[in-house]
Design a protein around this motif. Structure first.
Motif, PDB file in Angstrom:
ATOM      1  N   VAL A  66       0.826  -1.208   0.000  1.00 54.32           N
ATOM      2  CA  VAL A  66       0.000   0.000   0.000  1.00 54.32           C
ATOM      3  C   VAL A  66       0.859   1.257   0.000  1.00 54.32           C
ATOM      4  N   PHE A  67       0.173   2.399  -0.275  1.00 56.96           N
ATOM      5  CA  PHE A  67       0.868   3.677  -0.358  1.00 56.96           C
ATOM      6  C   PHE A  67       0.236   4.667   0.613  1.00 56.96           C
ATOM      7  N   VAL A  68       0.618   5.928   0.513  1.00 58.88           N
ATOM      8  CA  VAL A  68       0.328   6.913   1.549  1.00 58.88           C
ATOM      9  C   VAL A  68      -1.152   7.187   1.776  1.00 58.88           C
ATOM     10  N   ASN A  69      -1.963   7.079   0.730  1.00 52.31           N
ATOM     11  CA  ASN A  69      -3.372   7.434   0.872  1.00 52.31           C
ATOM     12  C   ASN A  69      -4.295   6.232   0.983  1.00 52.31           C
ATOM     13  N   ASP A  70      -3.735   5.041   1.096  1.00 48.34           N
ATOM     14  CA  ASP A  70      -4.555   3.868   1.357  1.00 48.34           C
ATOM     15  C   ASP A  70      -4.990   3.864   2.815  1.00 48.34           C
ATOM     16  N   LEU A  71      -6.192   3.368   3.060  1.00 45.81           N
ATOM     17  CA  LEU A  71      -6.777   3.386   4.404  1.00 45.81           C
ATOM     18  C   LEU A  71      -6.630   2.012   5.046  1.00 45.81           C
ATOM     19  N   LEU A  72      -5.962   1.988   6.194  1.00 54.30           N
ATOM     20  CA  LEU A  72      -5.780   0.741   6.923  1.00 54.30           C
ATOM     21  C   LEU A  72      -6.228   0.932   8.368  1.00 54.30           C
ATOM     22  N   ASP A  73      -7.509   1.270   8.525  1.00 57.53           N
ATOM     23  CA  ASP A  73      -8.068   1.390   9.868  1.00 57.53           C
ATOM     24  C   ASP A  73      -8.495   0.003  10.351  1.00 57.53           C
ATOM     25  N   ALA A  74      -9.054  -0.063  11.541  1.00 56.28           N
ATOM     26  CA  ALA A  74      -9.383  -1.358  12.132  1.00 56.28           C
ATOM     27  C   ALA A  74     -10.337  -2.182  11.271  1.00 56.28           C
ATOM     28  N   PRO A  75     -11.443  -1.607  10.757  1.00 59.08           N
ATOM     29  CA  PRO A  75     -12.336  -2.420   9.916  1.00 59.08           C
ATOM     30  C   PRO A  75     -11.649  -2.983   8.676  1.00 59.08           C
ATOM     31  N   VAL A  76     -10.804  -2.182   8.038  1.00 58.16           N
ATOM     32  CA  VAL A  76     -10.105  -2.659   6.845  1.00 58.16           C
ATOM     33  C   VAL A  76      -9.138  -3.776   7.206  1.00 58.16           C
ATOM     34  N   LEU A  77      -8.376  -3.594   8.274  1.00 60.28           N
ATOM     35  CA  LEU A  77      -7.412  -4.618   8.687  1.00 60.28           C
ATOM     36  C   LEU A  77      -8.115  -5.913   9.083  1.00 60.28           C
ATOM     37  N   GLU A  78      -9.220  -5.783   9.769  1.00 61.19           N
ATOM     38  CA  GLU A  78      -9.977  -6.979  10.167  1.00 61.19           C
ATOM     39  C   GLU A  78     -10.504  -7.722   8.940  1.00 61.19           C
ATOM     40  N   ALA A  79     -10.974  -6.976   7.945  1.00 60.60           N
ATOM     41  CA  ALA A  79     -11.477  -7.597   6.724  1.00 60.60           C
ATOM     42  C   ALA A  79     -10.350  -8.261   5.940  1.00 60.60           C
ATOM     43  N   LEU A  80      -9.203  -7.618   5.881  1.00 60.42           N
ATOM     44  CA  LEU A  80      -8.052  -8.222   5.214  1.00 60.42           C
ATOM     45  C   LEU A  80      -7.628  -9.512   5.918  1.00 60.42           C
ATOM     46  N   HIS A  81      -7.585  -9.460   7.247  1.00 56.02           N
ATOM     47  CA  HIS A  81      -7.202 -10.630   8.027  1.00 56.02           C
ATOM     48  C   HIS A  81      -8.159 -11.789   7.774  1.00 56.02           C
ATOM     49  N   ALA A  82      -9.432 -11.475   7.672  1.00 58.32           N
ATOM     50  CA  ALA A  82     -10.438 -12.515   7.420  1.00 58.32           C
ATOM     51  C   ALA A  82     -10.231 -13.171   6.060  1.00 58.32           C
ATOM     52  N   LEU A  83      -9.631 -12.448   5.097  1.00 62.50           N
ATOM     53  CA  LEU A  83      -9.350 -13.008   3.782  1.00 62.50           C
ATOM     54  C   LEU A  83      -8.080 -13.854   3.774  1.00 62.50           C
ATOM     55  N   GLY A  84      -7.302 -13.783   4.848  1.00 62.90           N
ATOM     56  CA  GLY A  84      -6.048 -14.524   4.897  1.00 62.90           C
ATOM     57  C   GLY A  84      -4.809 -13.678   4.726  1.00 62.90           C
ATOM     58  N   VAL A  85      -4.972 -12.360   4.647  1.00 56.02           N
ATOM     59  CA  VAL A  85      -3.811 -11.467   4.546  1.00 56.02           C
ATOM     60  C   VAL A  85      -3.094 -11.443   5.892  1.00 56.02           C
ATOM     61  N   ARG A  86      -1.775 -11.591   5.865  1.00 51.48           N
ATOM     62  CA  ARG A  86      -1.000 -11.625   7.100  1.00 51.48           C
ATOM     63  C   ARG A  86       0.128 -10.602   7.130  1.00 51.48           C
ATOM     64  N   ALA A  87       0.318  -9.874   6.041  1.00 52.31           N
ATOM     65  CA  ALA A  87       1.398  -8.886   5.991  1.00 52.31           C
ATOM     66  C   ALA A  87       0.944  -7.630   5.268  1.00 52.31           C
ATOM     67  N   VAL A  88       1.354  -6.483   5.801  1.00 51.57           N
ATOM     68  CA  VAL A  88       1.097  -5.178   5.190  1.00 51.57           C
ATOM     69  C   VAL A  88       2.438  -4.555   4.861  1.00 51.57           C
ATOM     70  N   LEU A  89       2.678  -4.323   3.591  1.00 48.31           N
ATOM     71  CA  LEU A  89       3.936  -3.741   3.124  1.00 48.31           C
ATOM     72  C   LEU A  89       3.673  -2.316   2.672  1.00 48.31           C
ATOM     73  N   LEU A  90       4.198  -1.362   3.429  1.00 42.35           N
ATOM     74  CA  LEU A  90       4.053   0.050   3.085  1.00 42.35           C
ATOM     75  C   LEU A  90       5.201   0.443   2.158  1.00 42.35           C
ATOM     76  N   ARG A  91       4.902   0.948   0.991  1.00 44.23           N
ATOM     77  CA  ARG A  91       5.959   1.415   0.105  1.00 44.23           C
ATOM     78  C   ARG A  91       6.162   2.924   0.288  1.00 44.23           C
ATOM     79  N   CYS A  92       6.251   3.313   1.538  1.00 48.80           N
ATOM     80  CA  CYS A  92       6.430   4.710   1.937  1.00 48.80           C
ATOM     81  C   CYS A  92       6.987   4.717   3.357  1.00 48.80           C
ATOM     82  N   ALA A  93       7.369   5.900   3.821  1.00 47.16           N
ATOM     83  CA  ALA A  93       7.917   6.018   5.174  1.00 47.16           C
ATOM     84  C   ALA A  93       6.827   6.263   6.213  1.00 47.16           C
TER      85      ALA A  93
END
Length: 330
Positions: free
Chosen positions: A49-76
């Motif tokens: 993801v990049f600077v303007n992507d939203l990774l709040d609790a609902p989004v993270l929970e939904a990603l986790h439910a899909l099987g996502v286990r890593a978030v790679l930020l291509r920014c600082a």
């Protein structure tokens, strides 16, 4: 394994594909990550993801439910990530803490030089056969005072650039700055604002720094000074800045970031009606210069972002220590 790359532009695909290791499949989406676009990551172990992507609790929970286990930020910056929720979900989260910091520092200088010497207006005039100089008067930067707020790698690079131009450089940072000895003088934020002809922001967006440039701090600035922001849009209270521009307290504004940029930047809106009235008001000022978050955008920085992003992924897959990790599964 497969990763979903959100907010992907053609240049992202080019540099990520160049660095992508064998055995890793990347699927690219121009869509911004938000709750409605989470299903695009179906079947992916990681999201990038990049600077303007939203990774709040609902989004993270939904990603986790899909099987996502890593978030790679291509920014600082990581102010768009709910780290508490990510920790609870035992997600791996890593960023690219520094990528050619000189790129952003050089862009800050480019904004200052362009706005100060009105080269953008001169370019348009000359193309129309108008060679008059009225309205193009600038100031000589040599000997002027430049205030750098935030002395991380980008801020330090900016300090060295302005020092090399013969400017007096003041720096405000809560951490010690031995790397700038002989280059810049330390000062409190209030002292820096009061003395600087140019103030350049290079600090992260935190609760403590959100709207650090507001009505009160603008009043403390040297009248007629220039404000530059190549860091995060939320550092500036835009409404307060507009009032300071109208009164003449603020002499000029150059920004590469904007607090509400997520609905504007990185997309072509040239055929659209922009409904952000605050942004539209900013664009009416002749002493305001805006670029669309391009400070990082050099070949060297893009290659570094891609390389570090996949190095972080390798750490996750191998379960090895990652210097760039914000969170690792406990």
């Amino acid at each position: 394994m497969k990763i979903a790359v959100y907010s992907a532009q053609p240049y992202d695909r080019r540099f990520l594909d160049e660095a992508r290791p064998n055995g890793v499949e990347a699927v690219y989406f121009s869509d911004r990550l938000e709750l409605d676009t989470v299903p695009l990551a179906q079947g992916c172990t990681a999201v990038c993801v990049f600077v303007n992507d939203l990774l709040d609790a609902p989004v993270l929970e939904a990603l986790h439910a899909l099987g996502v286990r890593a978030v790679l930020l291509r920014c600082a910056g990581f102010n768009n990530v709910d780290l508490q929720a990510a920790g609870r979900l035992k997600l791996f989260v890593a960023r690219v803490p520094a990528y050619a910091p000189e790129a952003v520092a050089e862009h800050a200088l480019a904004l200052v030089m362009t706005l100060n010497r009105r080269t953008h207006r001169a370019y348009a005039r000359v193309r129309e056969g108008n060679f008059a100089l009225d309205g193009l008067l600038g100031m000589t930067l040599h000997g002027k005072t430049v205030g750098i707020v935030g002395a991380g790698q980008i801020g330090a690079a900016a300090a060295r650039i302005f020092h090399g131009m013969g400017c007096k450089v003041l720096v405000s940072d809560p951490a010690p700055t031995p790397q700038l000895e002989g280059v810049a003088e330390r000062a409190s934020l209030d002292a820096l604002l009061a003395q600087s002809d140019v103030v350049s922001l290079h600090c992260p967006l935190l609760d403590a720094t959100r709207h650090m440039i507001n009505t009160a701090s603008l009043t403390r600035m040297k009248r007629g000074a220039m404000l530059v922001n190549t860091s995060r849009g939320g550092l500036i209270d835009t409404a307060a800045v507009i009032e300071a521009l109208k009164s003449g307290q603020l002499g000029a504004l150059a920004i590469d970031v904007y607090e509400q940029e997520s609905t504007l930047f990185f997309q072509d809106h040239s055929s659209d009606i922009i409904t952000d009235d605050v942004f539209q008001r900013l664009m009416t000022f002749p002493n305001v210069l805006v670029t669309g978050h391009q400070g990082f955008f050099t070949m060297e920085a893009m290659r570094e972002i891609a390389a570090v992003t996949f190095a972080n992924l390798a750490c996750f897959l191998q379960g090895s220590p990652c210097a760039n990790a914000l969170l690792t599964p406990g």
